[in-house]
Design an enzyme around this catalytic site. Structure first.
Site, mmCIF file in Angstrom:
data_model
loop_
_atom_site.group_PDB
_atom_site.id
_atom_site.type_symbol
_atom_site.label_atom_id
_atom_site.label_comp_id
_atom_site.label_asym_id
_atom_site.label_seq_id
_atom_site.Cartn_x
_atom_site.Cartn_y
_atom_site.Cartn_z
ATOM 1 N N PHE A 246 0.821 -1.216 0.000
ATOM 2 C CA PHE A 246 0.000 0.000 0.000
ATOM 3 C C PHE A 246 0.853 1.263 0.000
ATOM 4 O O PHE A 246 0.398 2.322 0.395
ATOM 5 C CB PHE A 246 -0.974 0.015 1.185
ATOM 6 N N ARG A 651 -6.781 -2.578 -21.250
ATOM 7 C CA ARG A 651 -6.889 -4.033 -21.271
ATOM 8 C C ARG A 651 -6.874 -4.577 -19.841
ATOM 9 O O ARG A 651 -6.050 -4.188 -19.021
ATOM 10 C CB ARG A 651 -5.721 -4.623 -22.065
ATOM 11 N N ILE A 652 -7.800 -5.473 -19.558
ATOM 12 C CA ILE A 652 -7.834 -6.142 -18.256
ATOM 13 C C ILE A 652 -7.146 -7.489 -18.445
ATOM 14 O O ILE A 652 -7.652 -8.366 -19.139
ATOM 15 C CB ILE A 652 -9.292 -6.341 -17.775
ATOM 16 N N ASN A 654 -6.524 -9.885 -16.329
ATOM 17 C CA ASN A 654 -7.167 -11.007 -15.659
ATOM 18 C C ASN A 654 -8.339 -10.442 -14.855
ATOM 19 O O ASN A 654 -8.144 -9.787 -13.830
ATOM 20 C CB ASN A 654 -6.144 -11.692 -14.740
ATOM 21 N N PRO A 655 -9.561 -10.656 -15.333
ATOM 22 C CA PRO A 655 -10.713 -10.032 -14.668
ATOM 23 C C PRO A 655 -10.880 -10.455 -13.213
ATOM 24 O O PRO A 655 -11.426 -9.716 -12.406
ATOM 25 C CB PRO A 655 -11.913 -10.510 -15.491
ATOM 26 N N GLN A 661 -8.665 -6.462 -6.835
ATOM 27 C CA GLN A 661 -8.027 -5.176 -6.547
ATOM 28 C C GLN A 661 -9.068 -4.081 -6.361
ATOM 29 O O GLN A 661 -8.989 -3.274 -5.443
ATOM 30 C CB GLN A 661 -7.122 -4.767 -7.724
ATOM 31 N N GLU A 728 -4.734 1.285 -7.732
ATOM 32 C CA GLU A 728 -5.049 2.439 -6.888
ATOM 33 C C GLU A 728 -6.264 3.216 -7.375
ATOM 34 O O GLU A 728 -6.519 4.332 -6.944
ATOM 35 C CB GLU A 728 -3.814 3.350 -6.819
#
Ligand SMILES: Cc1cc2nc3c(=O)[nH]c(=O)nc-3n(C[C@H](O)[C@H](O)[C@H](O)COP(=O)(O)OP(=O)(O)OC[C@H]3O[C@@H](n4cnc5c(N)ncnc54)[C@H](O)[C@@H]3O)c2cc1C
Ligand code: SF4
Lengths: 762, 338
Positions: A246, A651-652, A654-655, A661, A728
């Site tokens: 974090f 682009r994602i 890995n959904p 996240q 974030e």
């Protein structure tokens, strides 16, 4: 709340489960302090009970009598260390306050002694028996404390280059039909990752190995080497898993070089595991901020003037600042913008990155103010955002590479049921509970940094990826493996990823949400180098050398590349090459990266590119967040039964991991709005609730339902991976969304976080 | 933590002996060299923090055989001191006949803690005052008699508005004790000369000039059981807190009523989260008893409960909050279906 992985949409990878999941939930994943050491001595810290003054003397007799004590290190006998500059000034350190250097004390909980003993228990007991006599001076705790000094950030902090502005704010604000002036406050917060701030140092001759949870192994390695005055090649930092970062592990803290120095002197491995409360003062934190926002608009809601003034607390020694005006000045179309950030110096430890450092406090202010303006205009807050949506940022006139803010608002509004909201405050309730719906925009800059990678492919398809990236809980191992598998056309199970080791090729800090974009771009590039070698080997001789040069390399995003229409027969290619293994190393840098990028990369310095610092464009990920709050008429307890967010981040990869996240971000955002605050005793500038019982974070019962919607978005302008970075994004807008919902529930506008039941008047 | 000896005792006599052995000149039980260990969720915590420094730990868990019974009867209830919070909270008869007890336990701490913690240890839990729990603060009269009180003018949002003294404003943090004190519970105390019974209301001591003395127990004495006469199906425990679970009360009310035809024949009100000790609001009960219940009366009762309350910098809100909690708890108790 559904636990099923989301189905991938267009421009999304597969939702494969993280391959380290089982190891983590069964306790088999080894964190830094789990690393077995050969005959270690144990260190325990003694920290100061005053925030400003001097140590007169120590009485160590009682402590030394504890059986098993080996040594007690104070400023009188501490190893001499070189100074490291603040990371923002070209160094590695998160603070330039170097403990054990003199008798001076600059903040609460400063390290003043280190007890070394045969066991943790003996070290801790002896530390409890150390007696210290101080001469205390009255410290300045925070804003408004006597003795603080305030000055503009510009000129003090090398990374804060300017206060963004455009047009003539004063004139436009003066002439605006509708005006709003409001002040907002955010509190001190601490990261409190699960893994404590441990470090273990082991010397083998002149070589040092450090086991420490870090978000930047190359930074730590180079920083500690600098402090010890040794060659960086002699230092290795290892942490295959990091128990949450974090931001707290992004820059070097003083503890590491101190422990390394003592280990060298005693010629023995030393393991330090500080306590939870020591974590509040031996690392960084999010400092409290104050804001004044002025908005001027015409009756139709068009913004004409915007001014954002922010003030942030930092230490006496360092001018840390987050300066979120870089984002708030550019978020909406507005021809006249002014801003100013100042830093207030107090007797505190130096603050530092904490998840979305600039955006969390600054967007809380702006997105609350937008809601207030919508109320003044008698307008739906979503419509106000739509009216002021833009494809071009107002300060430099640069186009956004892509921007799906309103699409996010529309999707989230639909999923949330915004249409059922009756706009009047205090108009919705259910038994004892007043109900409020609120929303806010969220955004985070897309950032990239130079990264290297090494990939090795075997004839049977087994692949090894090496990169000094960091698994801070985001699923980095899995996403990098997916990238390599897809790019090389090998099954995912055959890919092994090695990270968290500074002997591997350098990767940037796992901060600023740049990791996926940077590391995956590097891994893609190196996989392409392998493909190219293999392709060349099996190309018919009739092809010209020039054609061979380019074949197999694709600059386009990952989607097309792996499923290229020229399937590669790996075995045939290996036969043609006559080798058993093909290995490639490569260094990737984003467009616009400075000339010294690769040199800096190897010496552990970050050259982030992105957000508003790109040359001709500006790159941000966007989202929209909706919350339902319920406020008990009698107890005034505030609960948040529903959080819904829609996000677009290019682009994602890995959904499943992306959703985790974002879900975590929404929950943290809620926590930040309603629970989290470090209390400071203003009389002595000390943190009071420095433990996880008193520093409140949500428990399961506080989070009944979170829904994350991933939008399809394709952005070919940002990086080869087409990735914007999500880590974030989600905890930014929630603070404002909650306060906006509280206003809807009660008619009461709360501008100071966190909101507690005593702040509600109904 | 500092070194200590550890002894497991299998019968009450041995326990009492072990605890009295080292206890000559101690005036405060909390400073006694020998401490009994039950679930350990308060004691071990405070030892790690170096707040409590016993040199001998007497593990009384083997006494559970005789001391952990949950015995609801037709004319009352008896609870062994070593019964676990979770077992009592989940007991069907307790939920039915003493909802205030079941809820005060169910709404306390976390599932893991409730599985470890005992009723005896629960009532003996110590304040959560941050200055008390952090030995780097010199000024804490409770920990360091005569040193002053850091909380008085410090961060005191969680502190008490009732029963405080110039020496200490620390809140008694537990929940279950409010149910006990409201129901006129008796506590059985086992010591050198056998077992005696005393009203639970006499167990805790307000801080006065000696905040380090928290109870009337003497070293060598153990709580062995609690008992309550009668049944209290019309009873409520209402707890206001920052989180939905796993959090101490900012304000709570234990309320037990006997209502006939809209008239309150008997009323018991105890307050938590706002006072230095488990707090019985007898003046408030007097306002309520014999009256026809309505919302206006609830308000007057709540006002009476907090008539003597005194707020400080961060905790003044507890007065208004506490009143609303009392009024709401009364409304809930009156309208309960039983
Ligand atoms: C994070 C956290 C949150 C919590 N939240 C709540 C909450 O919301 N509400 C709530 O009510 N409580 C809460 N608690 C407190 C918890 O309920 C108590 O710690 C627990 O009930 C103590 O019981 P134990 O058996 O573990 O006691 P121990 O820790 O074993 O003992 C506590 C003290 O009592 C003494 N003792 C134990 N048994 C006896 C006996 N039979 N006779 C005499 N003395 C004895 C011990 O010597 C010790 O001094 C919380 C605790 C924690 C750590
Ligand atoms: S309130 Fe009581 S326990 Fe807290 S600091 Fe003051 S004396 Fe100590």
């Amino acid at each position: 709340m559904t636990a099923a992985a989301p189905e991938p949409k267009t421009n999304m990878g597969q939702p494969v489960p993280r391959y380290d999941a089982a190891a983590k939930v069964t306790g088999r994943a080894t964190y830094a302090s789990d690393m077995p050491l050969d005959n270690p001595a144990h260190a325990f810290l003694v920290t100061s009970a005053i925030a400003r003054g001097r140590i007169d003397n120590f009485d160590l007799d009682d402590a030394k009598r504890v059986r098993g004590v080996i040594d007690i290190v104070t400023h009188e006998n501490a190893p001499k260390l070189k100074e490291s500059k603040l990371f923002s000034n070209g160094g590695y350190a998160g603070t330039t306050i170097q403990p054990l250097k003199s008798a001076d004390i600059a903040h609460d909980g400063q390290i003043i002694a280190v007890v070394i003993a045969e066991s943790y228990e003996a070290a801790r007991e002896a530390a409890n028996r150390v007696k210290v006599r101080y001469t205390a001076t009255t410290p300045s705790a925070t804003f408004d404390s006597p003795g603080t000094t305030t000055a503009a950030a510009k000129g003090q902090n090398a990374q804060f280059k300017e206060d963004p502005g455009v047009g003539d704010f004063a004139k436009a604000f003066g002439a605006a039909e509708v005006k709003l002036t409001a002040a907002y406050d955010t509190p001190t917060q601490h990261h409190n990752p699960m893994e404590l701030f441990s470090t273990s140092c082991v010397w083998m001759g002149d070589n040092l190995v450090i086991y420490e949870g870090s978000q930047f192994v190359y930074g730590l390695k180079n920083g500690v080497a600098e402090q010890l005055g040794i060659d960086a090649d002699k230092v290795r930092v290892v942490n295959p898993y990091v128990g949450g970062g974090f931001g707290s592990r992004g820059s070097m803290t003083p503890r590491t070089a101190i422990i390394a120095g003592i280990a060298k002197r005693l010629n023995r491995p030393i393991k330090l595991v500080p306590t939870r409360d020591q974590g509040f003062t031996i690392t960084t934190y999010r400092a409290e901020t104050r804001h004044e926002i002025k908005l001027g608009a015409n009756r139709d809601g068009k913004l004409l003037a915007l001014r954002h003034e922010g003030a942030e607390v930092s230490s006496r020694a360092d001018a840390y600042c987050v300066g979120g005006t870089k984002t708030t000045a550019r978020l909406y179309a507005c021809p006249n913008v002014a801003s100013l950030v100042s830093i207030v110096r107090a007797d505190r430890n130096t603050p530092g990155f904490m998840r979305s450092p600039p955006e969390v406090p600054y967007l809380f202010a702006l997105e609350s103010a937008m809601d207030e303006l919508a109320v003044k205009l008698n307008m739906d807050p979503i419509e106000l955002r739509r009216i002021n949506d833009t494809t071009v940022e107002p300060i430099g006139g640069k186009p956004y590479t892509s921007r799906s803010l309103m699409a996010c608002f529309d999707e989230a509004a639909k999923a949330f049921g915004w249409a059922q909201r009756s706009p009047q405050p205090k108009s919705m309730s259910d038994g004892d509970w007043l109900i409020g719906y609120g929303c806010a925009a969220t955004c985070y800059p897309t950032q990239m940094a130079p990264s290297a990678a090494r990939v090795r492919l075997q004839r049977d398809g087994r692949t090894r990826v090496e990169i000094a990236g960091h698994e801070i809980g985001t699923g980095a191992y899995t996403v990098i493996a997916q990238t390599a598998a897809e790019r090389l056309g090998v099954p995912l199970e055959k890919v092994a990823v090695f990270m968290g080791d500074s002997d591997l090729p350098p990767a940037p800090v796992a901060g600023g949400s740049n990791s996926t974009a940077s590391t995956c771009s590097a891994v893609m590039m190196v996989c392409d180098q392998i493909r190219q070698r293999l392709f060349k080997a099996v190309m018919p001789d009739s092809l010209t050398d020039k054609a061979k040069e380019t074949v197999g390399i694709s600059q386009a995003p990952a989607t097309q590349a792996a499923k290229s229409d020229r399937p590669l027969d790996i075995e045939k290619a290996f036969d043609a090459l006559g080798v058993g293994v093909v290995e490639e190393y490569g260094e990737w840098k984003p467009e616009g990266a400075p000339l010294d990028s690769f040199r800096a990369m190897h010496s552990g310095q970050v050259r982030l590119v992105g957000g508003h610092t790109m040359k001709d464009q500006i790159a941000y990920a966007f989202g929209a967040e909706f919350v339902e709050v319920r406020i008990n008429r009698f107890t005034h307890e505030i609960r948040c039964p529903r959080l819904v967010g829609a996000f677009a981040g290019g682009r994602i990869m890995n959904p499943r991991t992306a959703r985790s996240q974002l879900m975590g971000g929404l929950i943290w955002g809620m926590s930040s709005a309603l629970l989290e605050a470090t209390e400071i005793d203003e009389r002595n500038a000390r943190y009071v609730n420095d433990n996880l019982a008193d520093y409140l974070v949500p428990v399961n019962a506080d989070v009944p339902a979170v829904e994350v919607i991933l939008l399809s978005e394709q952005d070919d302008h940002i990086n080869p991976a087409g990735v914007k970075g999500l880590g974030e994004l989600a905890n930014v807008g929630t603070n404002a969304a909650i306060c906006n919902a509280i206003h809807h529930a009660t008619g009461q506008r709360i501008r100071k976080l966190p909101v507690r039941l005593e702040n509600i008047e109904v | 933590m500092r070194p200590f000896s550890y002894q497991r005792v299998t019968d009450p006599t041995a326990a009492v002996q072990a605890l009295s052995a080292a206890a000559a000149a101690n005036d405060a039980l909390t400073k006694a060299a020998a401490q009994p260990l039950a679930g350990g969720t308060t004691l071990i915590d405070l030892m790690k923090l170096d707040v409590m420094r016993p040199t001998a730990i007497v593990d009384i868990n083997p006494l559970a055989q005789g001391w952990s019974a949950i015995e609801p009867g037709n004319d009352g209830l008896r609870l062994g001191a070593l019964a676990k919070m979770s077992d009592v909270a989940a007991h069907e008869q307790i939920q039915r006949h003493y909802p205030v007890i079941a809820d005060s336990l169910k709404l306390a701490a976390s599932a893991q803690l409730r599985n470890m913690a005992t009723l005896g240890g629960n009532v003996m839990q110590r304040t959560r005052c941050s200055y008390f729990r952090d030995v780097s603060y010199e000024n804490c009269n409770k920990r360091n008699p005569g040193s002053g009180c850091a909380a008085m003018d410090g961060v005191n949002r969680m502190h008490a508005v009732l029963g405080a003294s110039d020496q200490c404003i620390a809140t008694y943090p537990g929940d279950f004790a409010q149910a006990l004190i409201a129901l006129d519970a008796m506590v059985a105390i086992t010591g050198r000369s056998g077992t005696r019974n005393m009203p639970f209301a006499e167990l805790h001591k307000a801080p006065g000039n000696t905040p380090e003395i928290e109870t009337t127990l003497r070293p060598g004495e153990l709580i062995s059981a609690f008992s309550i006469s009668g049944r209290w199906p019309r009873s409520v425990y209402l707890k206001a807190r920052d989180r939905q679970s796993y959090e101490f009360a900012l304000s709570s009310a234990a309320v037990a009523l006997d209502v006939q035809n809209g008239t309150v024949r008997d009323a018991r009100i105890a307050l938590g989260g706002v006072a230095t000790v488990p707090w019985r609001a007898r003046e408030a009960e007097a306002v309520l008893k014999g009256q026809k219940f309505d919302d206006g009366l609830a308000q007057r009762v709540a006002d009476a409960a907090f008539a003597d309350a005194r707020g400080r910098r961060h905790n003044s809100f507890k007065i208004a909050l506490g009143k609303r909690v009392v009024a709401r708890a009364l409304q809930q108790a009156v309208t309960m279906e039983i």
